[in-house]
Design an enzyme around this catalytic site. Sequence first.
Site, PDB file in Angstrom:
ATOM      1  N   GLY A 102      -2.363  33.564 -51.828  1.00 30.70           N
ATOM      2  CA  GLY A 102      -3.406  34.472 -52.302  1.00 30.70           C
ATOM      3  C   GLY A 102      -4.380  34.865 -51.214  1.00 30.70           C
ATOM      4  O   GLY A 102      -4.757  36.032 -51.084  1.00 30.70           O
ATOM      5  N   TYR A 103      -4.769  33.894 -50.411  1.00 30.83           N
ATOM      6  CA  TYR A 103      -5.705  34.133 -49.311  1.00 30.83           C
ATOM      7  C   TYR A 103      -5.109  35.115 -48.309  1.00 30.83           C
ATOM      8  O   TYR A 103      -5.755  36.087 -47.909  1.00 30.83           O
ATOM      9  CB  TYR A 103      -6.022  32.801 -48.630  1.00 30.83           C
ATOM     10  CG  TYR A 103      -6.949  32.891 -47.444  1.00 30.83           C
ATOM     11  CD1 TYR A 103      -8.329  32.948 -47.619  1.00 30.83           C
ATOM     12  CD2 TYR A 103      -6.448  32.880 -46.143  1.00 30.83           C
ATOM     13  CE1 TYR A 103      -9.189  33.006 -46.519  1.00 30.83           C
ATOM     14  CE2 TYR A 103      -7.302  32.937 -45.045  1.00 30.83           C
ATOM     15  CZ  TYR A 103      -8.660  33.000 -45.240  1.00 30.83           C
ATOM     16  OH  TYR A 103      -9.505  33.053 -44.160  1.00 30.83           O
TER      17      TYR A 103
END
EC number: 1.5.1.34
Length: 241
Positions: A146-147
């Site tokens: 996600g990052y």
Amino acid sequence: MAASGEARRVLVYGGRGALGSRCVQAFRARNWWVASIDVVENEEASASVVVKMTDSFTEQADQVTADVGKLLGDQKVDAILCVAGGWAGGNAKSKSLFKNCDMMWKQSMWTSTISSHLATKHLKEGGLLTLAGAKAALDGTPGMIGYGMAKGAVHQLCQSLAGKNSGMPPGAAAIAVLPVTLDTPMNRKSMPEADFSSWTPLEFLVETFHDWITGNKRPNSGSLIQVVTTDGKTELTPAYF
């Protein structure tokens, strides 16, 4: 850009975070007008826009845009510093994948997109917009899906804003900073055994922003500037593709 010696006007998106708070303190100490945009008020700022929490991007974007418009009126700002963000790990198999992706998107892309739109409305000609990227997202990030996705999108947005007909004011620059690890109290608490000499001091980025706002050593618009600290020495290096 404002004339030398003239008080600047700056918006800090994420103005209550570790880096944002330091930006507010440093620029207020120079007698600049500084507004904080965050989910809580920053009492050290000249003014604050409090972001209402919602799962609707359009609701949040409209609220912040309207509130900043009321605050500024027809006044322009010299810089918009988007220093909001956060970190979450997890690979594609992780049970928290969807939750973490959602959080990363909200913290990085919602804030960056809103900041970009604010720049088209309120940034002076020749002004500065900074976005918060990440050096890790120049490559695959299998342990923090996600990052990496969110930061990769920030990089793309920065490059788009530098293009023709992006909506940015004439002569304005959009620049993304791509640090490795910032030396924040939260990071020290979560990684007490780490090598702090490889972490970037917040003051270094604050001074870098000051240089760029005042036109000193400002990179070209669209630049992705890697921020790498080794043995306590920090260097800025453009990323090339």
